[in-house]
Design a protein around this motif. Structure first.
Motif, PDB file in Angstrom:
ATOM      1  N   PRO A  60       0.827  -1.220   0.000  1.00  0.00           N
ATOM      2  CA  PRO A  60       0.000   0.000   0.000  1.00  0.00           C
ATOM      3  C   PRO A  60       0.862   1.272   0.000  1.00  0.00           C
ATOM      4  N   GLU A  61       2.010   1.233   0.689  1.00  0.00           N
ATOM      5  CA  GLU A  61       2.891   2.420   0.737  1.00  0.00           C
ATOM      6  C   GLU A  61       3.489   2.692  -0.646  1.00  0.00           C
ATOM      7  N   GLU A  62       3.954   1.632  -1.297  1.00  0.00           N
ATOM      8  CA  GLU A  62       4.530   1.807  -2.642  1.00  0.00           C
ATOM      9  C   GLU A  62       3.465   2.357  -3.595  1.00  0.00           C
ATOM     10  N   PHE A  63       2.238   1.810  -3.450  1.00  0.00           N
ATOM     11  CA  PHE A  63       1.162   2.265  -4.335  1.00  0.00           C
ATOM     12  C   PHE A  63       0.925   3.759  -4.147  1.00  0.00           C
ATOM     13  N   LYS A  64       0.894   4.192  -2.889  1.00  0.00           N
ATOM     14  CA  LYS A  64       0.632   5.617  -2.617  1.00  0.00           C
ATOM     15  C   LYS A  64       1.751   6.502  -3.154  1.00  0.00           C
ATOM     16  N   THR A  65       2.985   6.009  -3.086  1.00  0.00           N
ATOM     17  CA  THR A  65       4.107   6.769  -3.652  1.00  0.00           C
ATOM     18  C   THR A  65       3.925   6.941  -5.158  1.00  0.00           C
ATOM     19  N   ARG A  66       3.504   5.856  -5.821  1.00  0.00           N
ATOM     20  CA  ARG A  66       3.318   5.932  -7.280  1.00  0.00           C
ATOM     21  C   ARG A  66       2.174   6.896  -7.632  1.00  0.00           C
ATOM     22  N   ILE A  67       1.122   6.932  -6.769  1.00  0.00           N
ATOM     23  CA  ILE A  67       0.027   7.906  -6.988  1.00  0.00           C
ATOM     24  C   ILE A  67       0.609   9.320  -6.917  1.00  0.00           C
ATOM     25  N   ALA A  68       1.394   9.565  -5.848  1.00  0.00           N
ATOM     26  CA  ALA A  68       1.953  10.911  -5.629  1.00  0.00           C
ATOM     27  C   ALA A  68       2.858  11.316  -6.790  1.00  0.00           C
ATOM     28  N   GLN A  69       3.529  10.343  -7.395  1.00  0.00           N
ATOM     29  CA  GLN A  69       4.437  10.648  -8.518  1.00  0.00           C
ATOM     30  C   GLN A  69       3.669  10.877  -9.820  1.00  0.00           C
ATOM     31  N   GLY A  70       2.359  10.646  -9.790  1.00  0.00           N
ATOM     32  CA  GLY A  70       1.554  10.829 -11.008  1.00  0.00           C
ATOM     33  C   GLY A  70       1.763   9.721 -12.024  1.00  0.00           C
ATOM     34  N   ASP A  71       2.108   8.517 -11.547  1.00  0.00           N
ATOM     35  CA  ASP A  71       2.435   7.427 -12.471  1.00  0.00           C
ATOM     36  C   ASP A  71       1.203   6.750 -13.077  1.00  0.00           C
ATOM     37  N   PHE A  72       0.013   7.032 -12.514  1.00  0.00           N
ATOM     38  CA  PHE A  72      -1.176   6.310 -12.977  1.00  0.00           C
ATOM     39  C   PHE A  72      -2.017   7.126 -13.949  1.00  0.00           C
ATOM     40  N   LEU A  73      -2.425   6.456 -15.014  1.00  0.00           N
ATOM     41  CA  LEU A  73      -3.399   7.011 -15.951  1.00  0.00           C
ATOM     42  C   LEU A  73      -4.729   7.115 -15.219  1.00  0.00           C
ATOM     43  N   GLU A  74      -5.014   6.113 -14.413  1.00  0.00           N
ATOM     44  CA  GLU A  74      -6.182   6.093 -13.527  1.00  0.00           C
ATOM     45  C   GLU A  74      -5.898   5.081 -12.446  1.00  0.00           C
ATOM     46  N   TYR A  75      -6.523   5.273 -11.296  1.00  0.00           N
ATOM     47  CA  TYR A  75      -6.457   4.250 -10.251  1.00  0.00           C
ATOM     48  C   TYR A  75      -7.726   4.319  -9.427  1.00  0.00           C
ATOM     49  N   GLU A  76      -8.075   3.213  -8.796  1.00  0.00           N
ATOM     50  CA  GLU A  76      -9.270   3.163  -7.949  1.00  0.00           C
ATOM     51  C   GLU A  76      -8.987   2.298  -6.738  1.00  0.00           C
ATOM     52  N   GLU A  77      -9.677   2.623  -5.650  1.00  0.00           N
ATOM     53  CA  GLU A  77      -9.691   1.729  -4.494  1.00  0.00           C
ATOM     54  C   GLU A  77     -10.912   0.834  -4.725  1.00  0.00           C
ATOM     55  N   VAL A  78     -10.715  -0.268  -5.467  1.00  0.00           N
ATOM     56  CA  VAL A  78     -11.860  -1.066  -5.939  1.00  0.00           C
ATOM     57  C   VAL A  78     -12.566  -1.738  -4.755  1.00  0.00           C
ATOM     58  N   TYR A  79     -11.776  -2.257  -3.816  1.00  0.00           N
ATOM     59  CA  TYR A  79     -12.330  -2.791  -2.569  1.00  0.00           C
ATOM     60  C   TYR A  79     -11.583  -2.082  -1.437  1.00  0.00           C
ATOM     61  N   ALA A  80     -12.190  -2.030  -0.243  1.00  0.00           N
ATOM     62  CA  ALA A  80     -11.580  -1.264   0.843  1.00  0.00           C
ATOM     63  C   ALA A  80     -10.119  -1.662   1.035  1.00  0.00           C
TER      64      ALA A  80
ATOM     65  N   GLY B 156      -4.388   0.170 -10.308  1.00  0.00           N
ATOM     66  CA  GLY B 156      -4.166   1.311 -11.182  1.00  0.00           C
ATOM     67  C   GLY B 156      -3.473   0.952 -12.482  1.00  0.00           C
ATOM     68  N   THR B 157      -3.819   1.721 -13.527  1.00  0.00           N
ATOM     69  CA  THR B 157      -3.209   1.549 -14.849  1.00  0.00           C
ATOM     70  C   THR B 157      -2.002   2.464 -14.934  1.00  0.00           C
ATOM     71  N   LEU B 158      -0.861   1.892 -15.249  1.00  0.00           N
ATOM     72  CA  LEU B 158       0.376   2.682 -15.319  1.00  0.00           C
ATOM     73  C   LEU B 158       0.451   3.393 -16.671  1.00  0.00           C
ATOM     74  N   ARG B 159       0.501   4.704 -16.607  1.00  0.00           N
ATOM     75  CA  ARG B 159       0.543   5.544 -17.802  1.00  0.00           C
ATOM     76  C   ARG B 159       1.664   5.106 -18.749  1.00  0.00           C
ATOM     77  N   GLU B 160       2.829   4.856 -18.167  1.00  0.00           N
ATOM     78  CA  GLU B 160       4.018   4.537 -18.948  1.00  0.00           C
ATOM     79  C   GLU B 160       3.843   3.226 -19.731  1.00  0.00           C
ATOM     80  N   GLN B 161       3.175   2.244 -19.085  1.00  0.00           N
ATOM     81  CA  GLN B 161       2.896   0.943 -19.723  1.00  0.00           C
ATOM     82  C   GLN B 161       2.116   1.135 -21.018  1.00  0.00           C
TER      83      GLN B 161
END
Ligand code: ADP
Ligand code: 5GP
Length: 190
Positions: free
Chosen positions: A58-78, A83-88
């Motif tokens: 979860p920490e790594e995921f939040k870092t990637r959010i902060a870096q703007g690495d995601f085209l989109e992301y969701e907390e699908v379940y609690a 998230g979809t990686l923009r670069e991919q």
């Protein structure tokens, strides 16, 4: 001239058979390449890092959010982020590959909005919620609690079907496979 590579988006309530249909479609030689998402959920038996998902804490995921690495992301379940990686996606499209995204309904609508006519959004619908439960139980990958969470979210997800470019009901698997293949082929040709 080479055709512009395209994006095919699949969304569905969990257990509808989306992964099964995607697996079949990817074997048809249509230059389709899977967009590997990132998730903070733990891997299931047999899932491989970098192939099925990039498994992040979860920490790594939040870092990637902060870096703007995601085209989109969701907390699908609690507590479970996806998230979809923009670069991919951009790298795959630039390489002339057609990209297949397997995302939840919100992610599906967001990616469609990003790519417009370059994307086809496909909603896979189960024949009923009873069938959905049976399939999730038969798959045997989720705890009873996780199955309940997935079923509880299904009604919300089903209400998104009209927002997609096309809907395929996965009742008879072979029929649904053929329908998906026909629709994707037509879109890639257009
Ligand atoms: P999803 O990716 O939508 O969560 P899966 O592709 O993992 O769903 O399918 C859920 C379960 O249902 C799997 O065990 C799969 O083999 C089964 N399944 C898929 N399509 C059908 C179908 N048309 N009829 C019966 N079972 C199916
Ligand atoms: P699962 O845990 O069964 O692999 O996936 C649960 C849900 O998360 C599915 O609906 C799947 O399509 C969705 N999902 C997977 N990757 C992504 C992603 O990158 N973005 C979003 N929004 N949803 C995703």
């Amino acid at each position: 001239m080479d055709r512009l590579s395209k994006v095919i988006i699949f969304s569905a309530p969990s257990g509808s058979g989306k992964s099964t249909l995607i697996r079949h479609l990817m074997g048809l030689g249509l230059n389709l390449h899977f967009s590997v998402s990132a998730t903070s959920r733990p891997p299931r038996a047999g899932e491989r890092n970098g192939v099925d998902y990039f498994f992040l804490s979860p920490e790594e995921f939040k870092t990637r959010i902060a870096q703007g690495d995601f085209l989109e992301y969701e907390e699908v379940y609690a507590g479970r982020y996806y998230g979809t990686l923009r670069e991919q996606v951009d790298r795959q499209l630039a390489a002339g590959e057609n990209v297949v995204c397997d995302v939840d309904v919100l992610g599906g609508c967001n990616i469609k909005q990003c790519y417009g006519d370059r994307a086809l959004s496909v909603f896979i619908q189960p024949p009923s919620t009873v069938a959905l439960r049976e399939r999730l139980e038969a798959r045997g990958t989720e705890t009873p609690e996780a199955i309940e969470k997935r079923i509880a979210r299904a009604e919300f997800e089903l209400s998104f079907a009209p927002r997609f470019d096309t809907v395929v009901v996965n009742d008879d698997l072979e029929k649904a496979q053929a329908e998906v293949a026909d629709k994707v082929r037509a879109f890639l040709k257009a």
